[in-house]
Design an enzyme around this catalytic site. Structure first.
Site, PDB file in Angstrom:
ATOM      1  N   HIS A  65       0.166  -0.211 -10.027  1.00  0.00           N
ATOM      2  CA  HIS A  65      -0.646  -1.053  -9.145  1.00  0.00           C
ATOM      3  C   HIS A  65      -1.079  -2.339  -9.873  1.00  0.00           C
ATOM      4  O   HIS A  65      -2.268  -2.656 -10.004  1.00  0.00           O
ATOM      5  CB  HIS A  65      -1.878  -0.293  -8.651  1.00  0.00           C
ATOM      6  N   ARG A  82       0.851  -1.188   0.000  1.00  0.00           N
ATOM      7  CA  ARG A  82       0.000   0.000   0.000  1.00  0.00           C
ATOM      8  C   ARG A  82       0.891   1.244   0.000  1.00  0.00           C
ATOM      9  O   ARG A  82       1.900   1.310   0.685  1.00  0.00           O
ATOM     10  CB  ARG A  82      -0.917   0.030   1.237  1.00  0.00           C
ATOM     11  N   GLU A 135      -2.925   7.834  -6.122  1.00  0.00           N
ATOM     12  CA  GLU A 135      -3.160   7.014  -7.307  1.00  0.00           C
ATOM     13  C   GLU A 135      -4.446   7.456  -7.998  1.00  0.00           C
ATOM     14  O   GLU A 135      -5.413   7.793  -7.318  1.00  0.00           O
ATOM     15  CB  GLU A 135      -3.250   5.531  -6.922  1.00  0.00           C
TER      16      GLU A 135
END
Length: 526
Positions: A279, A232, A261
Site C-alpha cells: 500500500h 482498494r 491489510e
C-alpha cells in the site's frame, strides 16, 4: 488557545503551520491506543494519518472537547464516521493531495509487471543471469483499460498517453465532452474488458465496485491481459484472479492493495509475474508533505475561524442557516441518494428545482448535499465541499432553477438527472414537523417515506405483481414495512417503493426480477 494532538507521523511543517496560526501542538507520533484514550479529552483537534484508530471509544472520551479530526490523506477507514457525526465532531480529509503520487505508482507497477522487473532483479541478485527467462512486453501501442476516470484516473491516462498507449475508459459519470478533453475512448465495461491489454482500476470500494473484476469479467478479457490495482482491495477478486493466472488467461498482475491489510499472506503472493507492494500508493515525500500541510491549514481554519473545508460529515453552513436548513438537507440527501443508486449510465447533467418556501433559503448546501449523495455510490472521495468540483472534472453540468410560487405543495425540491439514455426526475417535500417525503418519481405521483432498506420496482400495470412480490418476500422471511404504488395510467408504466425489514438480495432479488410484470427491481439503502 485551541490545542491539537498529532498522533501519527506527519511532516514537521504541519507543526509549524499550527503554531504559526496560533494553536498549541503536541507531536506524539506512534501514540499507543491506551495512551490516546487517556489524553484525547484534552484536545480540540486530532491530526492523523492511517495508523491511529479513531474508534467509538476514543470519540466517546473526546466528545466534550474535540471538535475536529483531520486525516492527512483520502481514506478514512480508520475513523468511526458514524460515532464522529453523532458526537458532533467534524471529520476532514485531503482528497487531492496524493493524486499524482498514486497515479505514478500505478504506472510504475504496470511497467514492472510488463517487464517482470522484481523477479528479474531477484534472479540476478542470486547470480543466475536468466536473460532468456524474463521476456517482457512493450507498452507502446498497447491498450490501457482505465476503470474510473476521477482525479487519479485522469492523471494515469495522461501518463499512459505519454508512453504512446491507447486509453479506453469506463466510468459511469464520464461524459463524452470530458472523454474528448482527456483524449480517451469512452467505452462500456464489457468493451473495455475485450479491448484492453492492461487494466488498471481507480475507483473506490463500494457495493457497486466490490468484485467488479471477477471470474466472469476475466473470462471476457484478452488472453494475456495484465491487471493493476492501486485503488482498494476487493475491487478485483483475488481468488478469481489467481485462478485465471494459473489457467494462463492472465499473464500478470500488480497489486498495491489487498482485501486484508496488512497482507501477511495472500493467494496472489506465490503466483508468477505478480508484483506486490505494501500500500505504497501515497508514499512519497512530496505527497506526505502536501497532505500534512493541507490538513494543518484546514484544521486551523476551522478551529480559529469556523471555516470548513473538505469535511466528510458536515456541510458548509452558517450557524444562522443550520436550524432552518436541517430538514431540507435530509430531503436533498435522500433525493440524491435515490437518484445515485438507480443511475447506472454516464451522467450528463443534474438540475435541481426549488419551489415555495425552500426557494427563499440558502440553497447552495442543498445542491451540494444532493450532488454528493448522487455520486457517492461511485466515489468515496466525494463530499459536500468537493462535489461541485467532482462533477466539473467529469463534465457534468449542474444547474438550479427557482420557482418562488407554490405548486401543489408549500415547498418542493425536484432533482432531475440526464444520462446518455434517459432523463429521470424525483421530487420531495416536507410534511408536518419537517419530515421528508418522496412525492413523485419519473413524473409519476407516489407518496413515500424512505427507510433503511427499500426496494424500487418499475413494472407494467398488470394484475399479480403485489401477490407475486408478497409471496416471494414472505417465503424468504422478509417483512414488508410499507408499500407505496404509483402509475402513469391504467395498463401503462407503474412504480413501487417497498420498505422491508431486511435487505432484498441474491436469489430473492432474482426471483422478483423474474416476475412477468417487473421491468426493473433495484434494492436501495438509506
Amino acid at each position: 488557545m485551541p490545542r491539537v494532538l498529532i498522533s501519527d507521523k506527519l511532516s514537521q511543517e504541519a507543526v509549524a503551520v499550527f503554531e504559526r496560526r496560533g494553536l498549541e501542538v503536541d507531536f506524539k507520533p506512534g501514540l499507543p491506543a491506551d495512551e490516546l484514550l487517556s489524553i484525547i479529552g484534552d484536545y480540540d483537534g486530532l491530526a492523523i494519518r492511517s495508523a491511529t484508530k479513531v474508534t467509538a471509544a476514543v470519540l466517546e472520551k473526546a466528545k466534550d472537547r474535540l471538535r475536529v479530526v483531520g486525516r492527512a490523506g483520502i481514506g478514512v477507514d480508520n475513523i468511526d464516521m458514524e460515532a464522529a457525526t453523532g458526537a458532533g465532531i467534524v471529520v476532514m480529509n485531503t482528497p487531492f493531495g496524493n493524486s499524482i503520487t498514486t497515479a505514478e505508482h500505478a504506472v510504475a507497477m504496470m511497467m514492472a509487471c510488463a517487464r517482470q522487473i522484481p523477479a528479474a532483479d531477484a534472479s540476478t541478485r542470486a547470480g543466475k543471469w536468466e536473460k532468456s527467462r524474463f521476456m517482457g512486453v512493450e507498452l507502446y501501442g498497447k491498450v490501457l483499460g482505465l476503470v474510473g476516470v476521477g482525479n487519479i484516473g485522469a492523471i494515469v491516462a495522461d501518463r499512459a498517453q505519454g508512453l504512446k498507449m491507447k486509453v479506453a475508459a469506463y466510468d459511469p459519470f464520464l461524459s463524452e465532452e470530458r472523454a474528448a478533453a482527456l483524449n480517451v475512448e469512452k467505452v462500456d465495461f464489457d468493451t473495455l474488458l475485450a479491448k484492453a491489454d492492461f487494466i488498471t482500476v481507480h475507483t473506490p470500494l463500494t457495493d457497486q465496485t466490490r468484485d467488479l473484476i471477477d471470474a466472469g469479467a476475466l473470462a471476457k478479457c484478452k488472453d494475456g491481459v495484465r491487471i493493476i490495482n492501486c485503488a482498494r482491495g476487493g475491487i478485483v477478486n483475488e481468488a478469481d484472479l489467481a485462478a485465471a493466472i494459473d489457467a494462463g488467461k492472465v499473464a500478470g498482475a500488480a497489486f498495491d492493495v489487498f482485501v486484508e491489510e496488512p497482507a501477511r499472506e495472500n493467494v496472489l503472493f506465490d503466483k508468477p509475474n505478480v508484483v506486490c507492494t505494501p500500500h505504497l500508493g501515497a508514499a512519497t515525500e512530496e505527497a506526505q508533505e502536501n497532505v500534512a500541510l493541507q490538513v494543518a491549514e484546514q484544521m486551523s481554519d476551522y478551529l480559529m475561524t469556523g471555516a470548513i473545508t473538505n469535511a466528510l460529515n458536515m456541510p458548509s453552513i452558517s450557524a444562522e442557516d443550520a436550524p432552518r436548513l436541517k430538514p431540507y438537507m435530509k430531503l436533498a440527501c435522500q433525493l440524491g441518494s435515490f437518484a445515485g443508486q438507480v443511475t447506472e449510465n454516464g451522467l450528463k447533467s443534474v438540475t435541481m428545482e426549488f419551489e415555495g418556501a425552500v426557494a427563499k433559503l440558502n440553497r447552495k448546501p442543498l445542491v451540494q448535499a444532493a450532488l454528493a449523495e448522487l455520486m457517492k455510490p461511485f466515489s468515496d472521495a466525494v463530499n459536500m465541499v468537493n462535489a461541485p468540483l467532482f462533477a466539473k472534472d467529469r463534465g457534468i453540468d449542474v444547474s438550479e432553477t427557482v420557482h418562488e410560487r407554490e405548486g401543489d405543495y408549500n415547498t418542493l425540491i425536484r432533482l432531475t438527472v440526464e444520462t446518455e439514455d434517459f432523463t429521470r426526475s424525483i421530487s420531495g417535500t416536507l410534511f408536518g414537523g419537517g419530515l421528508p417525503r418522496i412525492v413523485s418519481i419519473k413524473d409519476i405521483s407516489i407518496e413515500a417515506e424512505l427507510s433503511e432498506h427499500m426496494l424500487y420496482i418499475t413494472n407494467r400495470d398488470q394484475p399479480g405483481l403485489i401477490g407475486g412480490l408478497g409471496t416471494i418476500l414472505g417465503d424468504a422471511g422478509i417483512n414488508i414495512g410499507t408499500f407505496h404504488l404509483g402509475r402513469e395510467s391504467t395498463g401503462g408504466d407503474a412504480i413501487a417503493l417497498i420498505a422491508t425489514d431486511a435487505p432484498v438480495e441474491g436469489a430473492v432479488l432474482e426471483a422478483i426480477k423474474a416476475l412477468p410484470q417487473v421491468i426493473q427491481a433495484k434494492p436501495l439503502k438509506f
